[in-house]
Design an enzyme around this catalytic site. Structure first.
Site, PDB file in Angstrom:
ATOM      1  N   ASN A   9       0.874  -1.175   0.000  1.00 12.52           N
ATOM      2  CA  ASN A   9       0.000   0.000   0.000  1.00 12.52           C
ATOM      3  C   ASN A   9       0.910   1.224   0.000  1.00 12.52           C
ATOM      4  OD1 ASN A   9      -1.752   2.083   0.500  1.00 12.52           O
ATOM      5  ND2 ASN A   9      -2.333   1.416   2.570  1.00 12.52           N
ATOM      6  N   TRP A  10       0.997   1.863  -1.157  1.00 10.19           N
ATOM      7  CA  TRP A  10       1.920   3.006  -1.264  1.00 10.19           C
ATOM      8  C   TRP A  10       1.395   4.265  -0.580  1.00 10.19           C
ATOM      9  CZ3 TRP A  10       3.897   2.864  -7.064  1.00 10.19           C
ATOM     10  CH2 TRP A  10       4.820   1.817  -7.192  1.00 10.19           C
ATOM     11  N   LYS A  11       0.122   4.268  -0.237  1.00  9.55           N
ATOM     12  CA  LYS A  11      -0.489   5.476   0.352  1.00  9.55           C
ATOM     13  C   LYS A  11      -0.219   6.673  -0.578  1.00  9.55           C
ATOM     14  CE  LYS A  11      -0.049   3.243   4.802  1.00  9.55           C
ATOM     15  NZ  LYS A  11       0.103   3.327   6.242  1.00  9.55           N
ATOM     16  N   HIS A  97      -9.353   1.483   5.262  1.00 13.71           N
ATOM     17  CA  HIS A  97      -8.073   1.667   5.942  1.00 13.71           C
ATOM     18  C   HIS A  97      -8.261   2.634   7.117  1.00 13.71           C
ATOM     19  CE1 HIS A  97      -3.919   2.671   6.723  1.00 13.71           C
ATOM     20  NE2 HIS A  97      -3.583   1.584   6.045  1.00 13.71           N
ATOM     21  N   GLU A  99      -6.537   4.981   8.135  1.00 13.37           N
ATOM     22  CA  GLU A  99      -6.280   6.394   7.794  1.00 13.37           C
ATOM     23  C   GLU A  99      -7.497   7.016   7.138  1.00 13.37           C
ATOM     24  OE1 GLU A  99      -2.713   5.606   5.605  1.00 13.37           O
ATOM     25  OE2 GLU A  99      -1.706   5.041   7.462  1.00 13.37           O
ATOM     26  N   GLU A 167      -5.142  -4.764  10.742  1.00  8.62           N
ATOM     27  CA  GLU A 167      -4.126  -3.738  10.914  1.00  8.62           C
ATOM     28  C   GLU A 167      -4.347  -3.011  12.238  1.00  8.62           C
ATOM     29  OE1 GLU A 167      -2.365  -2.623   6.777  1.00  8.62           O
ATOM     30  OE2 GLU A 167      -3.872  -1.161   7.341  1.00  8.62           O
ATOM     31  N   GLY A 173       2.872   2.328  10.747  1.00  8.74           N
ATOM     32  CA  GLY A 173       3.822   3.431  10.562  1.00  8.74           C
ATOM     33  C   GLY A 173       4.587   3.802  11.823  1.00  8.74           C
ATOM     34  N   SER A 213       3.810  -2.108  10.187  1.00 10.67           N
ATOM     35  CA  SER A 213       5.271  -2.191  10.300  1.00 10.67           C
ATOM     36  C   SER A 213       5.857  -3.535   9.859  1.00 10.67           C
ATOM     37  CB  SER A 213       5.711  -1.837  11.721  1.00 10.67           C
ATOM     38  OG  SER A 213       5.291  -0.518  12.046  1.00 10.67           O
ATOM     39  N   GLY A 234       3.006  -1.019   4.185  1.00 11.98           N
ATOM     40  CA  GLY A 234       3.094   0.392   3.828  1.00 11.98           C
ATOM     41  C   GLY A 234       4.534   0.770   3.527  1.00 11.98           C
ATOM     42  N   GLY A 235       5.196   1.362   4.515  1.00 18.14           N
ATOM     43  CA  GLY A 235       6.544   1.908   4.351  1.00 18.14           C
ATOM     44  C   GLY A 235       7.515   1.004   3.601  1.00 18.14           C
TER      45      GLY A 235
HETATM   46  P1  13P Z   1       3.283   0.431   7.590  1.00 18.16           P
HETATM   47  O1  13P Z   1       3.759  -0.848   6.968  1.00 18.16           O
HETATM   48  O2  13P Z   1       4.009   1.632   7.080  1.00 18.16           O
HETATM   49  O3  13P Z   1       3.211   0.331   9.077  1.00 18.16           O
HETATM   50  O4  13P Z   1       1.766   0.639   7.082  1.00 18.16           O
HETATM   51  C1  13P Z   1       0.868  -0.394   7.215  1.00 18.16           C
HETATM   52  C2  13P Z   1      -0.362  -0.052   6.472  1.00 18.16           C
HETATM   53  O5  13P Z   1      -1.077   0.861   6.845  1.00 18.16           O
HETATM   54  C3  13P Z   1      -0.688  -0.809   5.260  1.00 18.16           C
HETATM   55  O6  13P Z   1      -1.957  -0.540   4.797  1.00 18.16           O
END
Ligand code: 13P
Length: 252
Positions: A9-11, A97, A99, A167, A173, A213, A234-235
């Site tokens: 997930n590149w956000k 999600h 967020e 999640e 993050g 993470s 994500g990251g």
């Molecule tokens: P991180 O891997 O950066 O913690 O993000 C997880 C995430 O929100 C994937 O959707």
């Protein structure tokens, strides 16, 4: 056995050029590579989807969106419909999600509509659920998960057309991952809930991903758990070397 899903997930990250460079790199790596048990998915921002699905047409990488409108079409300025995603060969879409729940006011009810809309267009929703730190510390994690499952999956059919991502909000993050045992406990709770509310066959086939993470250093221990079928990352999915490494680990 369930396949392993490695989903990035590149956000809201990467320019068009950076996105293209990453994808070309991944396609070269996947070229001629027979992945036996791993499905890999990248969810770039909306404007790159067409470029990504065009490139992916030649490969075994799937492309997902990060969100979708709950409406079919019409006067919803700035929104993207499931029909639009379908017309660009997008085959997965993240919904709910944390967020989006936090910053854009998404509720379980809108997420439920989005899931149904996506399934109508044969796009697989990756439904995100998870508790906050406060809820975990109050011992309410399972209760929160159950409430989210009940509401987001109300009247939703499942037949190889839905994935769930657990999640925990406190692990997103933050660099703080749930331990494999903490994650497994909730994953097993989710699978049992699906067995009770659908049936055993569906419960055994639905992929349950962990997100929060995940990185090359911890993915192996997470995937070793019985009910963890992959990662929503994500990251660490922004770096193509790390993403390739995680696919390699999943294939082992
Ligand atoms: P991180 O891997 O950066 O913690 O993000 C997880 C995430 O929100 C994937 O959707």
């Amino acid at each position: 056995m369930r396949d392993i899903i490695i989903a990035g997930n590149w956000k809201m990250n990467k320019t068009f050029q950076e996105a293209e460079d990453f994808l070309v790199d991944i396609f070269e790596y996947l070229h001629n590579k027979e992945l036996e048990k791993t499905t890999s998915i990248i969810c770039p921002p909306f404007p790159y989807l067409e470029m990504a699905t065009d490139l992916a047409a030649e490969s075994n990488l799937s492309i997902g969106a990060q969100n979708v409108s709950e409406h079919e079409s019409g006067a919803y300025t700035g929104e993207i419909s499931a029909a639009m995603l379908h017309s660009m060969d997008v085959d997965h879409c993240i919904v709910g999600h944390s967020e989006r729940r936090k910053y854009f006011g998404e509720t379980d009810e809108t997420i439920n509509k989005k899931i149904k809309m996506l399934q109508n267009y044969r796009i697989i929703p990756i439904v995100c659920i998870g508790e906050s730190l406060q809820q975990r510390e109050a011992g309410e994690a399972e209760e929160v998960i159950e409430t989210q499952l009940l509401a987001t999956l109300q009247d939703v059919q499942i037949s190889n057309n839905l994935a769930i991502a657990y999640e925990p909000i406190w692990a997103i993050g933050t660099g703080e991952t749930a331990t494999p045992q903490q994650a497994q406990k909730i994953h097993s709770f989710i699978r049992k809930w699906i067995q009770e509310n659908y049936n055993k066959e569906i419960a055994n086939s639905v992929p349950i991903l962990y997100g929060g993470s995940v990185k090359p250093e911890n993915i192996s221990d997470l995937l070793a758990e019985e009910d963890i079928d992959g990662g929503l990352i994500g990251g660490a999915s922004l770096d193509s070397n790390k993403f390739k490494k995680m696919i390699d680990i999943a294939e082992k």
